[in-house]
Motif scaffolding. Structure first.
Motif, PDB file in Angstrom:
ATOM      1  N   GLN A 200       0.836  -1.208   0.000  1.00 23.78           N
ATOM      2  CA  GLN A 200       0.000   0.000   0.000  1.00 23.78           C
ATOM      3  C   GLN A 200       0.872   1.259   0.000  1.00 23.78           C
ATOM      4  O   GLN A 200       0.579   2.240  -0.684  1.00 23.78           O
ATOM      5  N   THR A 201       1.942   1.205   0.798  1.00 21.75           N
ATOM      6  CA  THR A 201       2.838   2.359   0.892  1.00 21.75           C
ATOM      7  C   THR A 201       3.485   2.648  -0.456  1.00 21.75           C
ATOM      8  O   THR A 201       3.552   3.803  -0.897  1.00 21.75           O
ATOM      9  N   PHE A 202       3.937   1.616  -1.134  1.00 18.10           N
ATOM     10  CA  PHE A 202       4.536   1.812  -2.457  1.00 18.10           C
ATOM     11  C   PHE A 202       3.487   2.302  -3.464  1.00 18.10           C
ATOM     12  O   PHE A 202       3.777   3.178  -4.296  1.00 18.10           O
ATOM     13  N   LYS A 203       2.281   1.764  -3.401  1.00 14.62           N
ATOM     14  CA  LYS A 203       1.226   2.179  -4.328  1.00 14.62           C
ATOM     15  C   LYS A 203       0.867   3.647  -4.141  1.00 14.62           C
ATOM     16  O   LYS A 203       0.442   4.314  -5.089  1.00 14.62           O
ATOM     17  N   SER A 204       1.046   4.143  -2.917  1.00 19.43           N
ATOM     18  CA  SER A 204       0.738   5.553  -2.648  1.00 19.43           C
ATOM     19  C   SER A 204       1.729   6.490  -3.344  1.00 19.43           C
ATOM     20  O   SER A 204       1.470   7.686  -3.481  1.00 19.43           O
ATOM     21  N   GLY A 205       2.869   5.942  -3.759  1.00 19.25           N
ATOM     22  CA  GLY A 205       3.907   6.756  -4.385  1.00 19.25           C
ATOM     23  C   GLY A 205       4.716   7.561  -3.392  1.00 19.25           C
ATOM     24  O   GLY A 205       5.553   8.382  -3.786  1.00 19.25           O
ATOM     25  N   ASN A 206       4.482   7.306  -2.105  1.00 23.01           N
ATOM     26  CA  ASN A 206       5.145   8.097  -1.070  1.00 23.01           C
ATOM     27  C   ASN A 206       6.306   7.328  -0.434  1.00 23.01           C
ATOM     28  O   ASN A 206       6.403   7.214   0.787  1.00 23.01           O
ATOM     29  N   VAL A 207       7.172   6.764  -1.282  1.00 19.34           N
ATOM     30  CA  VAL A 207       8.337   6.021  -0.816  1.00 19.34           C
ATOM     31  C   VAL A 207       9.559   6.442  -1.632  1.00 19.34           C
ATOM     32  O   VAL A 207       9.479   6.527  -2.864  1.00 19.34           O
ATOM     33  N   ASP A 208      10.654   6.684  -0.962  1.00 17.18           N
ATOM     34  CA  ASP A 208      11.914   6.950  -1.662  1.00 17.18           C
ATOM     35  C   ASP A 208      12.472   5.608  -2.124  1.00 17.18           C
ATOM     36  O   ASP A 208      13.025   4.845  -1.327  1.00 17.18           O
ATOM     37  N   GLU A 209      12.325   5.317  -3.401  1.00 22.42           N
ATOM     38  CA  GLU A 209      12.750   4.020  -3.940  1.00 22.42           C
ATOM     39  C   GLU A 209      14.262   3.900  -4.064  1.00 22.42           C
ATOM     40  O   GLU A 209      14.779   2.842  -4.410  1.00 22.42           O
ATOM     41  N   PHE A 210      14.961   4.982  -3.781  1.00 22.25           N
ATOM     42  CA  PHE A 210      16.418   4.941  -3.807  1.00 22.25           C
ATOM     43  C   PHE A 210      16.956   4.107  -2.644  1.00 22.25           C
ATOM     44  O   PHE A 210      18.080   3.613  -2.686  1.00 22.25           O
ATOM     45  N   ILE A 211      16.129   3.923  -1.597  1.00 26.36           N
ATOM     46  CA  ILE A 211      16.597   3.258  -0.376  1.00 26.36           C
ATOM     47  C   ILE A 211      16.597   1.737  -0.505  1.00 26.36           C
ATOM     48  O   ILE A 211      17.604   1.078  -0.234  1.00 26.36           O
ATOM     49  N   GLU A 212      15.464   1.167  -0.905  1.00 28.71           N
ATOM     50  CA  GLU A 212      15.357  -0.297  -1.008  1.00 28.71           C
ATOM     51  C   GLU A 212      14.829  -0.750  -2.360  1.00 28.71           C
ATOM     52  O   GLU A 212      14.448  -1.901  -2.510  1.00 28.71           O
ATOM     53  N   GLY A 213      14.773   0.165  -3.333  1.00 29.37           N
ATOM     54  CA  GLY A 213      14.170  -0.195  -4.598  1.00 29.37           C
ATOM     55  C   GLY A 213      12.654  -0.050  -4.519  1.00 29.37           C
ATOM     56  O   GLY A 213      12.132   0.662  -3.656  1.00 29.37           O
ATOM     57  N   ASP A 214      11.927  -0.723  -5.389  1.00 25.21           N
ATOM     58  CA  ASP A 214      10.467  -0.645  -5.371  1.00 25.21           C
ATOM     59  C   ASP A 214       9.874  -1.932  -4.808  1.00 25.21           C
ATOM     60  O   ASP A 214      10.597  -2.789  -4.288  1.00 25.21           O
ATOM     61  N   PHE A 215       8.542  -2.058  -4.906  1.00 21.74           N
ATOM     62  CA  PHE A 215       7.884  -3.212  -4.282  1.00 21.74           C
ATOM     63  C   PHE A 215       8.316  -4.529  -4.926  1.00 21.74           C
ATOM     64  O   PHE A 215       8.431  -5.546  -4.247  1.00 21.74           O
ATOM     65  N   GLU A 216       8.575  -4.520  -6.227  1.00 19.40           N
ATOM     66  CA  GLU A 216       9.031  -5.751  -6.871  1.00 19.40           C
ATOM     67  C   GLU A 216      10.400  -6.173  -6.345  1.00 19.40           C
ATOM     68  O   GLU A 216      10.681  -7.362  -6.209  1.00 19.40           O
ATOM     69  N   ASP A 217      11.259  -5.191  -6.042  1.00 17.33           N
ATOM     70  CA  ASP A 217      12.555  -5.514  -5.437  1.00 17.33           C
ATOM     71  C   ASP A 217      12.358  -6.193  -4.081  1.00 17.33           C
ATOM     72  O   ASP A 217      13.069  -7.147  -3.743  1.00 17.33           O
ATOM     73  N   ILE A 218      11.397  -5.683  -3.311  1.00 16.59           N
ATOM     74  CA  ILE A 218      11.100  -6.277  -2.006  1.00 16.59           C
ATOM     75  C   ILE A 218      10.629  -7.720  -2.197  1.00 16.59           C
ATOM     76  O   ILE A 218      11.091  -8.642  -1.499  1.00 16.59           O
ATOM     77  N   GLN A 219       9.724  -7.933  -3.137  1.00 17.83           N
ATOM     78  CA  GLN A 219       9.210  -9.281  -3.389  1.00 17.83           C
ATOM     79  C   GLN A 219      10.320 -10.246  -3.815  1.00 17.83           C
ATOM     80  O   GLN A 219      10.369 -11.393  -3.350  1.00 17.83           O
ATOM     81  N   ILE A 220      11.193  -9.779  -4.691  1.00 15.43           N
ATOM     82  CA  ILE A 220      12.300 -10.626  -5.158  1.00 15.43           C
ATOM     83  C   ILE A 220      13.214 -10.983  -4.004  1.00 15.43           C
ATOM     84  O   ILE A 220      13.636 -12.135  -3.841  1.00 15.43           O
ATOM     85  N   ARG A 221      13.519 -10.000  -3.150  1.00 14.35           N
ATOM     86  CA  ARG A 221      14.402 -10.246  -2.015  1.00 14.35           C
ATOM     87  C   ARG A 221      13.781 -11.213  -1.011  1.00 14.35           C
ATOM     88  O   ARG A 221      14.485 -11.949  -0.331  1.00 14.35           O
ATOM     89  N   LEU A 222      12.461 -11.204  -0.933  1.00 16.53           N
ATOM     90  CA  LEU A 222      11.762 -12.103  -0.009  1.00 16.53           C
ATOM     91  C   LEU A 222      11.478 -13.468  -0.640  1.00 16.53           C
ATOM     92  O   LEU A 222      10.896 -14.328   0.003  1.00 16.53           O
TER      93      LEU A 222
END
Length: 279
Positions: A200-222
């Protein structure tokens, strides 16, 4: 210049000068500082006049005043003494990360609060939840909780809960704070539990993706996704504590292609020069 009236051995902290990095702290107890000096250390920590004392007219640009670093030594000494009574004053100083762009305390805080111990968790939680505090002060509070859980594994539950609660305010948070909260949950191996909120946080567009990438990066890492379905919005992100360029991002691909093209061109020019010399 201002006068100082700190008692020994705390007064020695005003003469040491620039401290080492977070990995090379002095042993302040070897300087004679003990639990009995905690009140005087807190008084030094709260001395705003000392922290921002006027620069003498005759001070050269490359010179420092040793007094400028006295409070850094004070909070490190309080951390080594596990001085729980200093937590309110330490949190008050945390605000200066944003107010005065204080890199020293921002970097040290991740070590100071875990050294003091789990007693710092409730006040850190309250500080992190307060949206009136600056972004980077709250980032430091979250990182301190993450390091606390690492040092005291039995506190992980309460530390994760505090960071999760802060992330629930993602609409009101700064992008950098949301990115850092997600990063801390990843470090604590707690992101999977709150994956819905993270999405939800990523979908809101209110995340600095420079820190951990985007939601797909999170999914891949998990381990929840094998590969990306679309390019990242930013060509750079942090991974494992270092900045990484996404080679599949159109901007990076174009730059790589330019480099290859220039390399082929130089190689062709070199061949042409060789042929011309033979003639």
């Amino acid at each position: 210049m201002i006068e100082h009236n700190y008692a020994e051995p705390v007064s020695k902290l005003l003469t040491i000068g620039r401290p080492g990095n977070s990995q090379g702290w002095l042993d302040y107890q070897k300087m004679g500082i003990s639990r009995a000096d905690v009140p005087e250390l807190i008084r030094l920590l709260k001395d705003k006049d000392l922290r921002w004392m006027e620069i003498p007219d005759d001070l050269l640009e490359e010179e420092d005043l040793t007094e400028w670093y006295g409070q850094i030594h004070a909070w490190r000494a309080l951390a080594q003494l596990k001085a729980e009574e200093a937590i309110p004053a330490l949190l008050d100083n945390l605000k200066e990360i944003d107010e005065y762009d204080d890199d020293w305390y921002g970097e040290d805080s991740f070590k100071v609060f875990p050294m003091i111990g789990p007693a710092a968790i409730p006040p850190l939680t309250e500080f992190l939840s307060n949206t009136d505090h600056g972004t980077w002060a709250r980032v430091a509070a979250s990182a301190s909780l993450e390091k606390m859980a690492e040092k005291y594994p039995d506190t992980k539950g309460s530390c994760v809960t505090a960071i999760h609660a802060a992330l629930e305010k993602y609409e009101d948070n700064d992008q950098s704070l949301n990115g850092s909260l997600i990063s801390d949950l990843m470090e604590m191996d707690a992101a999977r539990e709150y994956l819905g909120l993270i999405e939800q946080t990523f979908k809101s567009g209110n995340v600095d993706e420079f820190i951990e990438g985007d939601f797909e990066d999170i999914q891949i890492r998990l381990g929840l996704r094998e590969k990306r379905s679309k390019p990242r919005s930013t060509p750079f992100f942090f991974e494992g504590g270092r900045m990484v360029a996404d080679k599949n991002h159109p901007i990076i691909r174009n730059e790589i292609e330019k480099i290859k093209k220039d390399k082929r061109k130089r190689k062709q020019e070199k061949k042409s020069r060789k042929r011309n010399r033979k003639k």
